[in-house]
Design a protein around this motif. Structure first.
Motif, mmCIF file in Angstrom:
data_model
loop_
_atom_site.group_PDB
_atom_site.id
_atom_site.type_symbol
_atom_site.label_atom_id
_atom_site.label_comp_id
_atom_site.label_asym_id
_atom_site.label_seq_id
_atom_site.Cartn_x
_atom_site.Cartn_y
_atom_site.Cartn_z
ATOM 1 N N PHE A 166 7.196 -19.846 2.326
ATOM 2 C CA PHE A 166 5.759 -19.567 2.329
ATOM 3 C C PHE A 166 5.432 -18.437 3.318
ATOM 4 N N ALA A 167 6.082 -18.471 4.490
ATOM 5 C CA ALA A 167 5.863 -17.408 5.478
ATOM 6 C C ALA A 167 6.330 -16.069 4.936
ATOM 7 N N LEU A 168 7.493 -16.098 4.254
ATOM 8 C CA LEU A 168 8.001 -14.865 3.650
ATOM 9 C C LEU A 168 7.000 -14.309 2.642
ATOM 10 N N ALA A 169 6.459 -15.178 1.798
ATOM 11 C CA ALA A 169 5.490 -14.713 0.790
ATOM 12 C C ALA A 169 4.276 -14.075 1.452
ATOM 13 N N MET A 170 3.754 -14.719 2.502
ATOM 14 C CA MET A 170 2.571 -14.187 3.181
ATOM 15 C C MET A 170 2.856 -12.843 3.850
ATOM 16 N N GLY A 171 4.016 -12.750 4.521
ATOM 17 C CA GLY A 171 4.345 -11.511 5.227
ATOM 18 C C GLY A 171 4.683 -10.378 4.271
ATOM 19 N N PHE A 172 5.427 -10.710 3.210
ATOM 20 C CA PHE A 172 5.844 -9.701 2.241
ATOM 21 C C PHE A 172 4.618 -9.127 1.523
ATOM 22 N N ALA A 173 3.659 -9.998 1.220
ATOM 23 C CA ALA A 173 2.432 -9.534 0.559
ATOM 24 C C ALA A 173 1.694 -8.520 1.418
ATOM 25 N N ARG A 174 1.783 -8.694 2.715
ATOM 26 C CA ARG A 174 0.997 -7.825 3.597
ATOM 27 C C ARG A 174 1.741 -6.570 4.062
ATOM 28 N N LEU A 175 3.046 -6.683 4.321
ATOM 29 C CA LEU A 175 3.787 -5.516 4.821
ATOM 30 C C LEU A 175 4.550 -4.788 3.723
ATOM 31 N N ASN A 176 4.748 -5.447 2.597
ATOM 32 C CA ASN A 176 5.586 -4.898 1.543
ATOM 33 C C ASN A 176 6.939 -4.443 2.143
ATOM 34 N N ASP A 177 7.466 -3.300 1.744
ATOM 35 C CA ASP A 177 8.832 -2.978 2.158
ATOM 36 C C ASP A 177 8.967 -2.575 3.626
ATOM 37 N N ARG A 178 7.829 -2.411 4.312
ATOM 38 C CA ARG A 178 7.932 -2.171 5.758
ATOM 39 C C ARG A 178 8.540 -3.391 6.457
ATOM 40 N N LEU A 179 8.433 -4.545 5.780
ATOM 41 C CA LEU A 179 9.020 -5.771 6.329
ATOM 42 C C LEU A 179 10.482 -5.588 6.686
ATOM 43 N N TRP A 180 11.217 -4.828 5.858
ATOM 44 C CA TRP A 180 12.679 -4.751 6.003
ATOM 45 C C TRP A 180 13.118 -3.857 7.154
ATOM 46 N N GLN A 181 12.152 -3.288 7.857
ATOM 47 C CA GLN A 181 12.533 -2.609 9.103
ATOM 48 C C GLN A 181 12.847 -3.619 10.208
#
Lengths: 304, 304, 304, 304
Positions: free
Chosen positions: B68-83
């Motif tokens: 659930f945390a991943l879904a929330m964060g991924f929705a907001r940062l998109n691929d910037r998450l993978w930095q």
């Protein structure tokens, strides 16, 4: 699905990646190949095939050969296989032997070098004519009798294969190699040296995508469940420490080789082989990865 | 597919595994639960649901909360998450911090503790009311407004959570935590303490299996491509260092928690949640794993 | 031995090293010190002392404080100490916590951070007024009642001490910390913040070089055998992963600190303290190391 | 010092340790030796020698041979040697190759297997008749022309030396071996197979304790500074991952071998060799370690 058009579009869209990356430098024979080659071929379950680019030039399949060895060994040992090799992703670079030390000689999975060396040892123990039978199996998979080992490349790789020699000695030290280490190395490098073109490689992977027909090739027989399990292992372990990235971007089970080839399958749909010698830093084909990412994006079909 | 009958058969066939394994001992509150509970619930995309056993008793979802945390964060940062977080399987036990040291504070993936702590830090930075919004998202996914944090369990876990405290301090040392470490730990353990039953959990995972409807829940919106990528990450990283085994035996993307729950999805088909508190040595539910293996065997449908 | 002349010569010969290296940047207070300071002081067993350079300016002794803690704890627990801490060199950088994971929370030796944190925990358990008694012991060793903690530096180090917080939480997770982690960290950083000048530090180490008089200071009593064993530990473990290099080039038991100080002893001959804030990449004083190398070369006396 | 009486007392006091530990099992030839042998011999700088027990029976010196190789290589390359080998303790078991991987093929020090294999490679490159010159050097050190390789043991160790084969292949992979790997292994195992008795071994180590006479033996010449540095390396690295323990309990530079021998020196005082085949879990002689601990306790002389 209009695969012809999709392969055409992919070809256009990967052009910006041409020239990126370098071919593997540690195998001299690989450097003799034109690094700017690009070919892709796709076989569907209903019997069609689609090709684009340099699809008729053979290249060394290198680590893709590990999938064929896995199929042969799994067919013969079934789940006893997992007493000697794991099924977990390695989470490290493809040549790490630290894990072997931590885990006392049990390789993480059959698609890293250590695992493939144990698999090679198994084939040497269970097959009567290992080299001949291996080749016969691959020929049978792709329906082409002219597939051969590149003996010169195999010999040259053995001469410089110090890391694999280190690994197989470690495995022997931990009691996970039954045969002579030199014998194992020779057979392993011959497998890596097998040369196929994209048409042949794609064709050879088609049976792994097909759950409707029996998997039975030159004495190697796998149940549907076993074929699915080989898919699962390719999915989690097929791209060294880029397996997660491949799963994330492409979403298909597959296996890459340092010769620049990648073979992948979409279960119940198609098999595909792509080849382009320039590699990224993790040892996977730059254009090959991008082509497959575009393929699953454009078809909107992946395993997820 | 007659899921009712399949769940019935599974229930019979897993009985030999009853009593095997132990519930997680390091979280005192988990030991208060009857360890012999077993429940399973399955939701299909066409709107049906099937349940069996203790499906109405809530349990702490623990690490399943990471999805659930991943879904929330991924929705907001998109691929910037993978930095800040990788997508590779960890290849080590779920609590290893050696890898953090080798890789300078970049967790391997969002579904191990280190990755979820960074994700928690991200949510603290991007959300206005993190705790409230997290709960609202989970409630919205399963359509149940009574889902709550178990504050007492969260506090108790924090008091004894030395390993996670070590990890978050390491991450902060490497510059990959923006907020106060104590703040991050508190929110992280509250997420773990969320209590749901199998019906609610299965329902909450259904949107991850569904590529036909828009994923949009209380402000968290994901594209089809993003949903598939979360599937891919669950597939390769969802079961600590048993991810390969799960992929091999079950062949579905999923996530387990030390409370004994497992949630999984069959893309375009169904979501499923199973719960049984006794764990194997790798921290996954013994009966839960077996039930899911039987499910994909009996339905003959997996992603492979 | 004409030590005055030797210190003079050393001073000349180390000038080419002036300006090499950088002071520790991760402790803001250390950056306020003039990085080009250099002082050295030597006390002989027959009661003489020799000094050169900035010998009256106090600096934070940092990790040199670990020797004092070791002496206090060893005096009280004797060989029971080694149930919680080892005596082997760490063979890794001073902050590695990988070893803690591999060895389940038993630090390699008392002179790395993990070992000193366990030692601090021990002192908290066995002493009635730990902070007061620690300071009294150090004051007693050097015969100077004005030695103090630098409370501001200690507080600032705690605020930024994420790596040590990670280590102490790991130790607590493995059951090797009895007291509250925050309490341990506070006391540990106070020890590091003790300020002494070269005269005081050299004087404080003299008893470790002297096997003729009883070691008895403010309630801390060590047998000759225990003193020798502390020497042995300094010899093999006193310089992080440069212990072998120091042994190779200098050949004396000693301990360095990131404040730029080094204290060493020549058993049955003398103690010496040198200070210069610029450090090499391994965290040891550049001019300090060179000065000590020249000292044992010029006197032609080392332990070998 | 009445060494005769001291050796007598040691003999009495170590009797409780008789029968503890096991001889090395991985080298079949070592198992042919009576495991209950015990001998000790000590040579003082003023020309006396003292012996007790089985001092005239030869045994394989195994890893003690690494000190002789170090002396020969250091004499010829001087500090250029340290471009290929470090001087830091390994902090790991004697056969770890993880460190080689982390540090890209530079062994931690010359007294672990990896370091000795590089040293062997160096000797093969710089000596004209390596095997002959090595033997001549050892014979010259102990003044005995009948010292020989045990060719049968060397051959048998090579046949089973998979771990050392792994290590030398790793080193070759990283470019730190110039000669053929098989050639290196053969010479390495011949060095290990050299057989000496306690009298000869003690005598051979005497020059390392003596800073008054020139070190010059059959073409190998070392300065006083170089001899001290070999002492320092033995002190910090001579006992695998028990170097700290040996330093702590004994306080002398030395080197052990899995044949059950230990040679040590007290600089400016004496050399000593002790032999007893039963080993502790770290591969060091149980009675040998205890005897040396008693020796420095009874003489009250160590380097500390």
């Amino acid at each position: 699905m209009n695969y012809d058009q999709i392969l055409q579009e992919i070809y256009q869209e990967i052009q910006p990646y041409a020239g990126q990356g370098e071919p593997a430098a540690y195998i001299p024979d690989l450097l003799k190949v034109n690094p700017d080659r690009y070919g892709i071929c796709l076989h569907t379950l209903d019997g069609q095939d689609f090709a684009m680019g340099d699809c008729d030039e053979r290249f060394a399949i290198q680590s893709i050969s590990k999938v064929f060895a896995l199929a042969m060994g799994f067919a013969r040992l079934n789940d006893r296989l997992w007493q000697r090799i794991g099924v977990e992703p390695s989470g490290n670079a493809f040549n790490s032997i630290f894990q072997l030390e931590l885990e006392h000689g049990i390789p993480r999975n059959p698609l890293i070098n250590a695992g493939a060396l144990v698999m090679t040892d198994i084939l040497l123990s269970v097959l009567e004519y290992p080299e001949r039978e291996y080749l016969a199996f691959v020929r049978s998979l792709c329906g082409c009798d002219s597939i051969q080992y590149d003996e010169s490349m195999a010999a040259s790789e053995r001469d410089n294969g110090y890391l694999n020699a280190a690994i197989v000695n470690m495995l022997k030290y931990y009691g996970n190699i039954e045969n002579d280490v030199e014998r194992v190395l020779r057979f392993y490098f011959r497998q890596c040296s097998v040369k196929m073109n994209c048409r042949e490689l794609s064709r050879a992977f088609l049976p792994f995508a097909d759950h409707t027909r029996a998997f039975s090739f030159d004495g190697t027989e796998l149940t549907t469940s076993q074929v699915k399990r080989i898919n699962a292992i390719m999915q989690t372990c097929g791209f060294y420490d880029e397996a997660g990235e491949f799963s994330y971007l492409v979403g298909l089970p597959g296996k890459s080789g340092v010769g620049g080839g990648i073979a992948a399958i979409c279960p119940r749909q198609y098999s595909v082989a792509v080849w382009s010698p320039r590699l990224n830093k993790k040892g996977n084909s730059v254009m090959g990865l991008k082509a497959l990412e575009l393929l699953t994006t454009k078809t909107a079909v992946s395993i997820f």
